[in-house]
Design a protein around this motif. Structure first.
Motif, PDB file in Angstrom:
ATOM      1  N   GLN A  11       0.824  -1.204   0.000  1.00  9.90           N
ATOM      2  CA  GLN A  11       0.000   0.000   0.000  1.00  9.90           C
ATOM      3  C   GLN A  11       0.864   1.263   0.000  1.00  9.90           C
ATOM      4  N   ALA A  12       1.990   1.210   0.712  1.00  4.88           N
ATOM      5  CA  ALA A  12       2.903   2.352   0.724  1.00  4.88           C
ATOM      6  C   ALA A  12       3.492   2.585  -0.666  1.00  4.88           C
ATOM      7  N   ALA A  13       3.836   1.499  -1.362  1.00  2.69           N
ATOM      8  CA  ALA A  13       4.380   1.625  -2.718  1.00  2.69           C
ATOM      9  C   ALA A  13       3.340   2.195  -3.675  1.00  2.69           C
ATOM     10  N   ILE A  14       2.108   1.724  -3.545  1.00  6.90           N
ATOM     11  CA  ILE A  14       1.027   2.219  -4.403  1.00  6.90           C
ATOM     12  C   ILE A  14       0.776   3.701  -4.137  1.00  6.90           C
ATOM     13  N   ALA A  15       0.829   4.088  -2.859  1.00  3.20           N
ATOM     14  CA  ALA A  15       0.617   5.494  -2.499  1.00  3.20           C
ATOM     15  C   ALA A  15       1.722   6.382  -3.063  1.00  3.20           C
ATOM     16  N   ARG A  16       2.959   5.883  -3.080  1.00  6.88           N
ATOM     17  CA  ARG A  16       4.066   6.667  -3.642  1.00  6.88           C
ATOM     18  C   ARG A  16       3.879   6.884  -5.139  1.00  6.88           C
ATOM     19  N   CYS A  17       3.370   5.860  -5.810  1.00  9.26           N
ATOM     20  CA  CYS A  17       3.088   6.011  -7.244  1.00  9.26           C
ATOM     21  C   CYS A  17       2.038   7.100  -7.464  1.00  9.26           C
ATOM     22  N   ASP A  18       1.024   7.110  -6.604  1.00  9.62           N
ATOM     23  CA  ASP A  18      -0.006   8.148  -6.698  1.00  9.62           C
ATOM     24  C   ASP A  18       0.601   9.532  -6.472  1.00  9.62           C
ATOM     25  N   ALA A  19       1.514   9.606  -5.505  1.00 12.25           N
ATOM     26  CA  ALA A  19       2.087  10.901  -5.122  1.00 12.25           C
ATOM     27  C   ALA A  19       2.892  11.540  -6.248  1.00 12.25           C
ATOM     28  N   PRO A  58      -9.996  -7.557   2.042  1.00 13.96           N
ATOM     29  CA  PRO A  58      -9.931  -6.513   1.008  1.00 13.96           C
ATOM     30  C   PRO A  58     -10.395  -5.148   1.509  1.00 13.96           C
ATOM     31  N   LEU A  59     -11.283  -5.123   2.511  1.00 13.20           N
ATOM     32  CA  LEU A  59     -11.762  -3.843   3.029  1.00 13.20           C
ATOM     33  C   LEU A  59     -10.652  -3.062   3.717  1.00 13.20           C
ATOM     34  N   ASP A  60      -9.592  -3.757   4.144  1.00 11.45           N
ATOM     35  CA  ASP A  60      -8.450  -3.068   4.757  1.00 11.45           C
ATOM     36  C   ASP A  60      -7.742  -2.163   3.756  1.00 11.45           C
ATOM     37  N   GLU A  61      -7.940  -2.431   2.476  1.00  2.93           N
ATOM     38  CA  GLU A  61      -7.245  -1.672   1.437  1.00  2.93           C
ATOM     39  C   GLU A  61      -7.917  -0.331   1.146  1.00  2.93           C
ATOM     40  N   LEU A  62      -9.110  -0.119   1.711  1.00  2.00           N
ATOM     41  CA  LEU A  62      -9.819   1.141   1.508  1.00  2.00           C
ATOM     42  C   LEU A  62      -9.397   2.168   2.552  1.00  2.00           C
ATOM     43  N   THR A  63      -9.481   3.437   2.186  1.00  2.50           N
ATOM     44  CA  THR A  63      -9.295   4.487   3.182  1.00  2.50           C
ATOM     45  C   THR A  63     -10.528   4.526   4.074  1.00  2.50           C
ATOM     46  N   LEU A  64     -10.441   5.257   5.178  1.00  6.62           N
ATOM     47  CA  LEU A  64     -11.581   5.356   6.087  1.00  6.62           C
ATOM     48  C   LEU A  64     -12.808   5.907   5.369  1.00  6.62           C
ATOM     49  N   GLU A  65     -12.623   6.969   4.584  1.00  6.38           N
ATOM     50  CA  GLU A  65     -13.747   7.577   3.873  1.00  6.38           C
ATOM     51  C   GLU A  65     -14.323   6.620   2.828  1.00  6.38           C
ATOM     52  N   GLN A  66     -13.448   5.925   2.109  1.00  7.10           N
ATOM     53  CA  GLN A  66     -13.915   4.970   1.109  1.00  7.10           C
ATOM     54  C   GLN A  66     -14.696   3.834   1.761  1.00  7.10           C
ATOM     55  N   ARG A  67     -14.181   3.346   2.885  1.00  4.80           N
ATOM     56  CA  ARG A  67     -14.841   2.232   3.567  1.00  4.80           C
ATOM     57  C   ARG A  67     -16.215   2.644   4.096  1.00  4.80           C
ATOM     58  N   GLN A  68     -16.317   3.842   4.647  1.00  2.95           N
ATOM     59  CA  GLN A  68     -17.604   4.319   5.145  1.00  2.95           C
ATOM     60  C   GLN A  68     -18.617   4.437   4.011  1.00  2.95           C
ATOM     61  N   SER A  69     -18.187   4.966   2.874  1.00  5.67           N
ATOM     62  CA  SER A  69     -19.080   5.096   1.719  1.00  5.67           C
ATOM     63  C   SER A  69     -19.512   3.723   1.213  1.00  5.67           C
ATOM     64  N   PHE A  70     -18.566   2.799   1.164  1.00  4.21           N
ATOM     65  CA  PHE A  70     -18.863   1.463   0.665  1.00  4.21           C
ATOM     66  C   PHE A  70     -19.834   0.730   1.592  1.00  4.21           C
ATOM     67  N   LEU A  71     -19.589   0.782   2.903  1.00  2.00           N
ATOM     68  CA  LEU A  71     -20.472   0.107   3.855  1.00  2.00           C
ATOM     69  C   LEU A  71     -21.873   0.710   3.827  1.00  2.00           C
ATOM     70  N   GLN A  72     -21.957   2.028   3.682  1.00  2.00           N
ATOM     71  CA  GLN A  72     -23.262   2.674   3.595  1.00  2.00           C
ATOM     72  C   GLN A  72     -24.005   2.226   2.339  1.00  2.00           C
ATOM     73  N   PHE A  73     -23.283   2.092   1.242  1.00  2.00           N
ATOM     74  CA  PHE A  73     -23.880   1.618  -0.009  1.00  2.00           C
ATOM     75  C   PHE A  73     -24.427   0.203   0.159  1.00  2.00           C
ATOM     76  N   VAL A  74     -23.643  -0.669   0.781  1.00  2.00           N
ATOM     77  CA  VAL A  74     -24.074  -2.057   0.984  1.00  2.00           C
ATOM     78  C   VAL A  74     -25.315  -2.103   1.872  1.00  2.00           C
ATOM     79  N   ARG A  75     -25.313  -1.321   2.964  1.00  2.00           N
ATOM     80  CA  ARG A  75     -26.478  -1.290   3.856  1.00  2.00           C
ATOM     81  C   ARG A  75     -27.737  -0.844   3.114  1.00  2.00           C
TER      82      ARG A  75
END
Length: 211
Positions: A11-19, A58-75
């Motif tokens: 995840q750190a490597a992926i974030a560096r690519c984004d940066a 796989p949910l560990d790979e989401l940011t907090l905001e992404q995870r909240q949006s995703f869980l709300q969508f599923v609910r």
């Protein structure tokens, strides 16, 4: 290295690519994971058969905001009795925007979506929260023997888990609260039990079957 440490490094490597404005698409991220795991296995630094690696959420790979949006969508889709995964797939096939969860398609893709199992949601559900995914007739879950007998963490009466099938789900309104019960059948014995308060006081005594 543990699977958690490996995933954190990835995840750190992926974030560096984004940066540096060179983001990896979902397919490239998956290739990166496979190559890293194969290299570590070859060097004997990690065992490819380790259960911990297989159970990375796989949910560990989401940011907090992404995870909240995703869980709300599923609910929301569960309340509407519409399969959330089917909804996303239909959006993608018909080139429709998925609103607050469009990032799933843009950033993670189908391979990530296919990794999601009901058991992955348990980590992010508190006992008083509405569960993202609700039980349905035909679901397979595991129940603890603590439902019908006294158990100890250590000793002769230890906690055990038994696979069962959900036969019936009932909801009863109690004022503003909705109490859910279900009838299950144990796979090993064929015996049937009714579990009251499946999302409330008995939530600790069952879990989604881990494949």
């Amino acid at each position: 290295m543990t699977p958690g440490e490996i995933e954190a490094a990835l995840q750190a490597a992926i974030a560096r690519c984004d940066a540096i404005n060179c983001p990896l698409n979902p397919q490239q991220q998956q290739i990166l994971r496979q190559v890293v795991l194969e290299s570590l296995c070859k060097e004997g630094l990690v065992n490819s058969n380790r259960q911990e690696w297989q159970e990375i959420n796989p949910l560990d790979e989401l940011t907090l905001e992404q995870r909240q949006s995703f869980l709300q969508f599923v609910r929301e889709k569960e309340r509407q009795e519409r399969p959330w995964k089917v909804q996303l797939m239909n959006d993608w096939l018909q080139e429709r925007d998925s609103g607050s969860v469009q990032f799933i398609r843009d950033r993670f893709g189908l391979s990530w979506l296919n990794r999601i199992e009901p058991s992955h949601f348990e980590k992010y559900v508190e006992i008083d929260d509405e569960p993202p995914m609700k039980l349905k007739v035909g679901d397979r879950i595991e129940v603890s023997n603590a439902l019908w007998e006294w158990v100890q963490d250590e000793g002769p009466c230890s906690r055990q888990w038994f696979v069962c099938t959900v036969l019936q789900v009932n909801e009863v309104r109690n004022g503003e609260d909705i109490i859910t019960s279900c009838i299950i059948r144990l796979i090993n014995t064929g015996m049937e039990y009714e579990i009251q308060g499946i999302y409330q006081w008995n939530r600790y005594y069952w879990r989604w079957l881990q494949r």
